[in-house]
Design a protein around this motif. Sequence first.
Motif, PDB file in Angstrom:
ATOM      1  N   PRO A 458      -1.809  -5.655  25.965  1.00  0.00           N
ATOM      2  CA  PRO A 458      -3.030  -5.022  26.495  1.00  0.00           C
ATOM      3  C   PRO A 458      -4.259  -5.306  25.637  1.00  0.00           C
ATOM      4  N   ASN A 459      -4.050  -5.373  24.317  1.00  0.00           N
ATOM      5  CA  ASN A 459      -5.166  -5.650  23.415  1.00  0.00           C
ATOM      6  C   ASN A 459      -5.157  -7.117  23.002  1.00  0.00           C
ATOM      7  N   ASN A 460      -6.350  -7.717  22.951  1.00  0.00           N
ATOM      8  CA  ASN A 460      -6.424  -9.107  22.506  1.00  0.00           C
ATOM      9  C   ASN A 460      -6.315  -9.184  20.984  1.00  0.00           C
ATOM     10  N   ILE A 461      -6.311 -10.402  20.471  1.00  0.00           N
ATOM     11  CA  ILE A 461      -6.055 -10.598  19.046  1.00  0.00           C
ATOM     12  C   ILE A 461      -7.121  -9.928  18.180  1.00  0.00           C
ATOM     13  N   SER A 462      -8.378 -10.052  18.558  1.00  0.00           N
ATOM     14  CA  SER A 462      -9.436  -9.452  17.737  1.00  0.00           C
ATOM     15  C   SER A 462      -9.336  -7.929  17.725  1.00  0.00           C
ATOM     16  N   THR A 463      -8.955  -7.350  18.860  1.00  0.00           N
ATOM     17  CA  THR A 463      -8.789  -5.895  18.915  1.00  0.00           C
ATOM     18  C   THR A 463      -7.609  -5.448  18.063  1.00  0.00           C
ATOM     19  N   ILE A 464      -6.527  -6.206  18.122  1.00  0.00           N
ATOM     20  CA  ILE A 464      -5.360  -5.886  17.294  1.00  0.00           C
ATOM     21  C   ILE A 464      -5.734  -5.936  15.815  1.00  0.00           C
ATOM     22  N   LYS A 465      -6.460  -6.967  15.416  1.00  0.00           N
ATOM     23  CA  LYS A 465      -6.901  -7.069  14.023  1.00  0.00           C
ATOM     24  C   LYS A 465      -7.770  -5.881  13.621  1.00  0.00           C
ATOM     25  N   GLU A 466      -8.704  -5.544  14.498  1.00  0.00           N
ATOM     26  CA  GLU A 466      -9.602  -4.432  14.199  1.00  0.00           C
ATOM     27  C   GLU A 466      -8.837  -3.123  14.040  1.00  0.00           C
ATOM     28  N   LYS A 467      -7.896  -2.868  14.945  1.00  0.00           N
ATOM     29  CA  LYS A 467      -7.142  -1.619  14.884  1.00  0.00           C
ATOM     30  C   LYS A 467      -6.246  -1.564  13.649  1.00  0.00           C
ATOM     31  N   LEU A 468      -5.669  -2.696  13.285  1.00  0.00           N
ATOM     32  CA  LEU A 468      -4.832  -2.709  12.083  1.00  0.00           C
ATOM     33  C   LEU A 468      -5.664  -2.431  10.834  1.00  0.00           C
ATOM     34  N   ASN A 469      -6.946  -2.775  10.883  1.00  0.00           N
ATOM     35  CA  ASN A 469      -7.830  -2.525   9.738  1.00  0.00           C
ATOM     36  C   ASN A 469      -8.389  -1.109   9.724  1.00  0.00           C
ATOM     37  N   THR A 470      -8.442  -0.469  10.898  1.00  0.00           N
ATOM     38  CA  THR A 470      -9.129   0.823  10.971  1.00  0.00           C
ATOM     39  C   THR A 470      -8.210   2.016  11.216  1.00  0.00           C
ATOM     40  N   LEU A 471      -7.061   1.799  11.823  1.00  0.00           N
ATOM     41  CA  LEU A 471      -6.148   2.914  12.069  1.00  0.00           C
ATOM     42  C   LEU A 471      -5.601   3.450  10.745  1.00  0.00           C
ATOM     43  N   PRO A 472      -5.297   4.738  10.681  1.00  0.00           N
ATOM     44  CA  PRO A 472      -4.767   5.313   9.425  1.00  0.00           C
ATOM     45  C   PRO A 472      -3.488   4.611   8.983  1.00  0.00           C
ATOM     46  N   LYS A 473      -3.401   4.342   7.700  1.00  0.00           N
ATOM     47  CA  LYS A 473      -2.222   3.693   7.138  1.00  0.00           C
ATOM     48  C   LYS A 473      -1.216   4.748   6.682  1.00  0.00           C
ATOM     49  N   GLY A 474       0.035   4.448   6.886  1.00  0.00           N
ATOM     50  CA  GLY A 474       1.083   5.338   6.438  1.00  0.00           C
ATOM     51  C   GLY A 474       1.427   5.102   4.975  1.00  0.00           C
ATOM     52  N   LYS A 475       2.450   5.777   4.518  1.00  0.00           N
ATOM     53  CA  LYS A 475       2.883   5.636   3.129  1.00  0.00           C
ATOM     54  C   LYS A 475       3.370   4.216   2.856  1.00  0.00           C
ATOM     55  N   TYR A 476       3.979   3.598   3.876  1.00  0.00           N
ATOM     56  CA  TYR A 476       4.549   2.272   3.701  1.00  0.00           C
ATOM     57  C   TYR A 476       3.876   1.283   4.652  1.00  0.00           C
ATOM     58  N   ASP A 477       3.832   0.032   4.227  1.00  0.00           N
ATOM     59  CA  ASP A 477       3.227  -1.038   5.016  1.00  0.00           C
ATOM     60  C   ASP A 477       4.309  -2.009   5.461  1.00  0.00           C
ATOM     61  N   ILE A 478       4.359  -2.300   6.755  1.00  0.00           N
ATOM     62  CA  ILE A 478       5.426  -3.138   7.302  1.00  0.00           C
ATOM     63  C   ILE A 478       5.408  -4.541   6.710  1.00  0.00           C
ATOM     64  N   GLY A 479       4.211  -5.097   6.510  1.00  0.00           N
ATOM     65  CA  GLY A 479       4.120  -6.452   5.966  1.00  0.00           C
ATOM     66  C   GLY A 479       4.618  -6.538   4.535  1.00  0.00           C
ATOM     67  N   LYS A 480       4.259  -5.536   3.727  1.00  0.00           N
ATOM     68  CA  LYS A 480       4.696  -5.538   2.334  1.00  0.00           C
ATOM     69  C   LYS A 480       6.210  -5.376   2.231  1.00  0.00           C
ATOM     70  N   THR A 481       6.779  -4.497   3.062  1.00  0.00           N
ATOM     71  CA  THR A 481       8.233  -4.320   3.031  1.00  0.00           C
ATOM     72  C   THR A 481       8.941  -5.589   3.488  1.00  0.00           C
ATOM     73  N   ALA A 482       8.420  -6.227   4.530  1.00  0.00           N
ATOM     74  CA  ALA A 482       9.032  -7.465   5.018  1.00  0.00           C
ATOM     75  C   ALA A 482       9.019  -8.547   3.941  1.00  0.00           C
ATOM     76  N   LYS A 483       7.911  -8.685   3.239  1.00  0.00           N
ATOM     77  CA  LYS A 483       7.820  -9.707   2.196  1.00  0.00           C
ATOM     78  C   LYS A 483       8.794  -9.409   1.051  1.00  0.00           C
ATOM     79  N   LYS A 484       8.969  -8.134   0.755  1.00  0.00           N
ATOM     80  CA  LYS A 484       9.915  -7.746  -0.290  1.00  0.00           C
ATOM     81  C   LYS A 484      11.347  -8.113   0.111  1.00  0.00           C
ATOM     82  N   LEU A 485      11.715  -7.836   1.361  1.00  0.00           N
ATOM     83  CA  LEU A 485      13.069  -8.154   1.832  1.00  0.00           C
ATOM     84  C   LEU A 485      13.304  -9.663   1.852  1.00  0.00           C
ATOM     85  N   THR A 486      12.315 -10.403   2.288  1.00  0.00           N
ATOM     86  CA  THR A 486      12.445 -11.862   2.302  1.00  0.00           C
ATOM     87  C   THR A 486      12.554 -12.408   0.877  1.00  0.00           C
ATOM     88  N   LYS A 487      11.780 -11.859  -0.030  1.00  0.00           N
ATOM     89  CA  LYS A 487      11.842 -12.289  -1.431  1.00  0.00           C
ATOM     90  C   LYS A 487      13.242 -12.082  -1.987  1.00  0.00           C
TER      91      LYS A 487
END
Length: 843
Positions: A458-487
Amino acid sequence: MKYKIALVTLFIITVFNCKTQETVTLKTDFNFDWNFKLEDSVSGITDTEWQKIRLPHDWSIANKLDSIKGEGATGYLLGGIGYYKKDFVTNLNNNQVAYILFDGVYNNATISLNEKELGFHPYGYSPFYYDITAALNENGNKNTINVKVDRTRYADSRWYTGSGIYRNVKFITKNKLHIPIWGSFITTPSITNELATVSIQTTINNKYNTTKTAELTTTIYDKDDIVINTDTKKITIAKNASQKDLTTINVNNPKLWDIDNPTLYTAITTIVQDDVIIDTHKTKFGIRSIKFDADTGFYLNGKNRKIKGVCLHHDAGIVGSAVPKGVWKRRLQTLKDIGCNAIRISHNPASNEFLDLCDEMGFLVQDEFFDEWDNPKDKRKNMNEKSVDYITRGYTEHFQEWAEKDLKNTVLSHRNHPSIFQWSIGNEIEWTYPRNAESTGFFNNMDWSGNYFWSLPPNNISTIKEKLNTLPKGKYDIGKTAKKLTKWTKELDTTRYVIANSILPSSSYESGYADALDIIGFSYRRVIYDYGHKNYPKLPIMGTESLGQWHEWKSVIERPFISGTFLWTGIDYMGESNKSWPKKGTASGLLDLAGFKKPSYHMFNALWNNDPNIYITSQTLDKSIYKLDANGNPIEKKEGSWEKNLWFWHNVNEHWNYNDNDATVVEVYSNCEEVELFLNNKSLGTKKLSSFKDHIYKWVVPFKKGTLKAIGLKDDKKVETVITTTTKPVAIKLTTDKQKLTANGYTVAHIIAQILDKDGNPVQTENQIINFNITGDAKLLGVDNGSITSTQNFNSNKVKTSKGRALLIIQSLQNKTTPIKINANSASLKSNQIEITLEPNNN
């Protein structure tokens, strides 16, 4: 020069130039002679008496289904607290150490030896071991090992898990100078038709208080136990230290591991001191290359291939999660027969025994680590957690402390299996991180039967980027956890691709999640294959959880950049049946709970198998998904609905029993270019596959008793199949897949009971309660009819048939050889008798 030698059990071998050997390296089957009792506060049952059992063992599958206290998420079977103990005596010398290795315990296990706690292990799917040398009593004295398994959180998963020590256990003794458990890692960095380079990384532990010098020899054997090549070197290891050695050995004219010819080699590494073998380590491996290309897909040994995969949970119906190897072999072979070449272990690490089978049979494997990361999923709602209660507490409770250990144990234990070509770090994780779900526009307005599956984000790429930058962040970040598991994964293995099953790829591409991956897997998002390839062209894509429908496979074969897919699922499974009583499992499989073939199985035989094949099903017009057009031909009631079919196959029968002149729709699943249909030898016309967008041949046929026959033509080869109107049942026919079993306590036989009419035709329209009568040295593992709505206890010798058939599984007993005789009867029918002989166990 090639030498042929015998590979002896327990790795005691003869090595050239060595005068003697110590029998100090023993890997002993530790599954026998355990005691078990259950404390079940939920049902009010407490066993005060110890039961004699053999591992692997799943106590939940022996329970009755409980629609009141049980939860559909885990198949309405309860847990409790299980206690295991085993007495044993050791005879170690001063130069030896001892380990105990568990391949999997579900879950929250506390292990003690001689009243000394060895450790706690919460995750139910990762292997683990302990050095028990210091806790052992003096030689000749009794040792007692105790395992407490806490499954009081009996709804801690979204599928049936089982309870207890449900995988193999081994007791291992070694010299203090030794190659540790999981201490060998074999890769094949360079392969040509003429030469393969085999790289062997070996860890050597020295638990002596002095520096040790020894000779390290690695010999490679082919599948016929013929010596291919060998390497010997001197090693020196400091006291109480560990070091790694890297050896390279060439294999001339290598036989490659492939899905069609899964050739395995064996590497045996020995440590020798003063012409005495003090340690041996045996590793099976395959020589093969894998490659994923973002534009052209997957390559195995340089050959471009489509991944024809299925997802599997780890239960096998009747036997729960303690699945004998022979049960898996029957199921996997049935899938292999239609061209299936890959298995996704969803959503947890596999057992080593399962992976052994995949190595031997030629299946590619995606080994998946976790279903939950930082944040929990709701076990009942199958989404982000909506309620918090004790019984649903799952692995997230332990993830922060245990994820690295569990992931690395899995990689270390599994990385020599040539079948594994992908490590999956997670399954449908995105919905547990709210801003990732919200950024896409899905899940706030999602209709599971509609827009998620068939709509672009429903949302285009620019909207997704904007929302990921502006929506409240939780205690954990999915990207950081994924990079840790891959490492963590790549610290131990860089030879496989890291993947994840992404349910919201449009968000994952922008959140940092996809950046951690070598391949991105799409979960039910084939509609955005082109979107992903266009906007993120460097990252390979494949379907990692897809619908078992023609439209899914069509979307794969039309796109060279899609490597393949994993269907949900290969086999029906227990659980994920929330508030659906009496439905105890999920019927999305190509095979049912008993391993019987379903109509969708035959459809994928037509799609995945190159050999000519054909299969007939039927249904009355009023119950079918069709109506008649102006010319009397069957058309979909809703045009184009075949392109949006979900998990379950439409309602068809595999028999030819209706009322006279009933309007029926006959469907034929086939890969033949044309098919001719006959009723009582009268042709009803020839049709071409190209005329059917849904890949299903169809005829409207007024019902007449008799025989319906279809003849197909492919590449000038003919193939045919028939179904016949049956009369009343007159007998039960028993068949077995094994005439002989080895009396080792492991081998199994599958006995199928089928109701027949007077002409020997299988009767599918009448069902009866069947009693199996068994004599001889056999253990009854259970009975089932394959129906997802059957609520009877598996642990019985009595079962009501479904479609006129039922399954019994028996298992041999250790060192018991009285022949097994089996017959069956119902209130009105009797069966033939089958006999299974038992051969002595010579191992």
